[in-house]
Design a protein around this motif. Sequence first.
Motif: not given
Length: 500
Positions: A168-174, A214-226, A305-311
């Motif tokens: 989880v920590g490494l994913v957060r750092r990414l 997957g949820i972050l990708l569908l919610g457009r908080h992440l791009v596919l290449r990431r 809250q983080a979702w709404r501010r796109r964090d």
Amino acid sequence: MTQEGSTRRRAAEAAGWAAALALALVAVAVVASTSAWLLYRDGDSIVVALMADSLRRGDPQDWALSPVLFLPETAVFAALSFLGLGTPATLTLNAVVNLLAVYGSIRLVAGRRRAGVHPVAGAVLAFAAFVGLILLEEPAETPGFHLALLTATTTYYSATVVGTLVTVGLVRRLLDGAPPRRVFAGIAAVAAVSTLTNPLFVVWCVLPVVGVIGILLLGRHLVLRRALPIAGSVLIGAAVGYLLRVPFAGNIVAADGNYLRPDQADAALAHLTGALSGTVGRWDGVVWGAAVLVLLVACGVLGMQAWRRRDAAVAAVCAVAVAAPVAATLLVVVAGTDADRYLQPWVFLPVLVLAVAPPAVSLPRAAEVALAGVLAVGGLVAVPVTVAAAGQDDADLACVTRWVEESGRTGAGQFWTVRAPKLALADPAQLVQVDHTLRPYDWLVNRAERRGPVTFLVESAADAPYELPVSPRDAERVACGRYTILDFGSRVLPLGEPRN
């Protein structure tokens, strides 16, 4: 970063580790004093010590294991055993190391220092919350949940707890923008080792992380290449870990039916209800349950809250902290098991909300000094308490081991009785682990050490009644407190076919 800034950062990190050490010492003192049986003599808890001692002696290795292989745990215990402190002291030191590893993993999740953000303070606060849950749990022998204190043992998945937090920590750092190549490799390596040693990592970490990405990708908080490399590194690591388990197939003796019993879902739910009732039936259990619930809700709120501010970084940590406990609970029900230890994500993941939302302001200097003093005093007081608990004589165990070693013969005993004497013996092969029908019981034991002939039994109140080819009245009874030795002299007790 200026020289002064670098010095201050190192000082802050050192202070965080010092605080974590003090908290770990307090936690271990409590566990060693109130749950000594679980830490030092429980039949499951000492398998790592048995494995490490066997490797140290250079014995032939043919272990009959559960799906958990205990590889990182055995490596850590073996390394600590070179200090020559003796088994109880090494188990105690191992408990401290386990908890410090939890702090280090939480510190990784807390992220980098930024303007107005104090990740070290957040990591210490989250770790303090975890230690608080340990202190609120009653001794392991009492009814209710005992999830946080299990991390102090060498057996109950400490490596999987740390592996989940590190992932989880490494994913957060990414997601925070760390250089991807090394982090991807780190995620894959941790996932591979964690899955190799314990497939439960897939439920605790792999599925929640991949689902959240997957949820972050569908919610457009992440791009596919990431998103794809993150999910891919976790999945590839887990797949490699499963492949690496193939050479250990002969050591994994548990059948799938031992762990997957959906027809027992009602019994599993009843057990969970009973454990929850046992927890909230006491004041500290109410506080424990309320704390876990508040932390979980806080994860949900902060995640939204983080979702709404796109964090995406904070949203991912909070989402995993909510999803993993739910996944673990579903596993317990679907598997129809009464193994509370599968539910540990409830105590080590929700505390991460304090790490990813650290205090925005520093404490006044006087308050910092006072808090440091309290922690220092607590750590110092905990040391003699822990030493006393680890060094407490077990006259009953000493009586058995002394008699067995002086006899020069081989005996037998059932799992919950014979484990601690086997660990205490210079030659554990002098005691064969059997069931109540004298069939060698191949479970968390080195099958290569089995020998005979068996001419005595070690029994206790934990045993099922023996079915023997001779009458127990024909044996000389040697009392050793909670143990009784049934010595049949020159008469050999025939062993049946091994079972697991």
